[in-house]
Scaffold this active site. Structure first.
Site, short mmCIF file in Angstrom:
data_model
loop_
_atom_site.label_atom_id
_atom_site.label_comp_id
_atom_site.label_asym_id
_atom_site.label_seq_id
_atom_site.Cartn_x
_atom_site.Cartn_y
_atom_site.Cartn_z
CB CYS A 99 -19.28 -29.53 -14.42
SG CYS A 99 -18.25 -29.63 -12.88
CB CYS A 120 -10.74 -23.73 2.51
SG CYS A 120 -11.21 -25.01 3.58
ZN LIG Z 1 -16.49 -29.96 -12.95
#
Ligand SMILES: [Zn+2]
Length: 134
Positions: A99, A120
């Site tokens: 996405c 991180c």
């Molecule tokens: Zn995603």
């Protein structure tokens, strides 16, 4: 997992709360030590908060003492890497390949673990699904 790469920023604004939107869609960073998964040791799989794509296994999470959840490996093919030259540094931005939401940054060569990598990641970019056998 949903294929939601076609969503507009306005549609994202409706799906996410304001802090999630700021981090995931505007490449923000949550304050260190404030995220819900900083010290989490629960076995399970971490997914993208925005679309549900699986990203990290809890076995790759380690204590980096940097204030954000840290992993030394991502699930194959789940991450998109982008060079980030903001704030006067050259860093590798880590995004969800499904996405395109911002997750955090990747740092190499720090020697924390044998894999020598540190993802991180903002807690707010993740959802932990605990393993069923735990
Ligand atoms: Zn995603």
């Amino acid at each position: 997992m949903e294929n939601i790469s076609h969503l507009t920023e306005e549609e994202w604004r409706v799906r996410l709360n304001p802090e999630e939107f700021r981090v995931l869609r505007q490449a923000g960073t949550e304050a260190p030590w404030t995220g819900k998964y900083v010290d989490t040791k629960t076995p399970g799989t971490y997914s993208c908060r925005a679309c549900g794509a699986k990203l990290f296994e809890s076995v790759t999470k380690f204590d980096s003492h940097c204030g954000w959840p840290s992993f030394d490996e991502a699930l194959p093919g789940t991450i998109r890497y982008i060079e980030d030259r903001s704030h006067g540094m050259v860093r590798v931005e880590v995004r969800c390949a499904n996405c395109d939401s911002h997750l955090g940054h990747r740092f190499d060569g720090e020697g924390f673990t044998p894999k020598n990598a540190r993802y991180c990641i903002n807690s707010i970019s993740l959802d932990l699904e605990p393993s069923s056998d735990s």
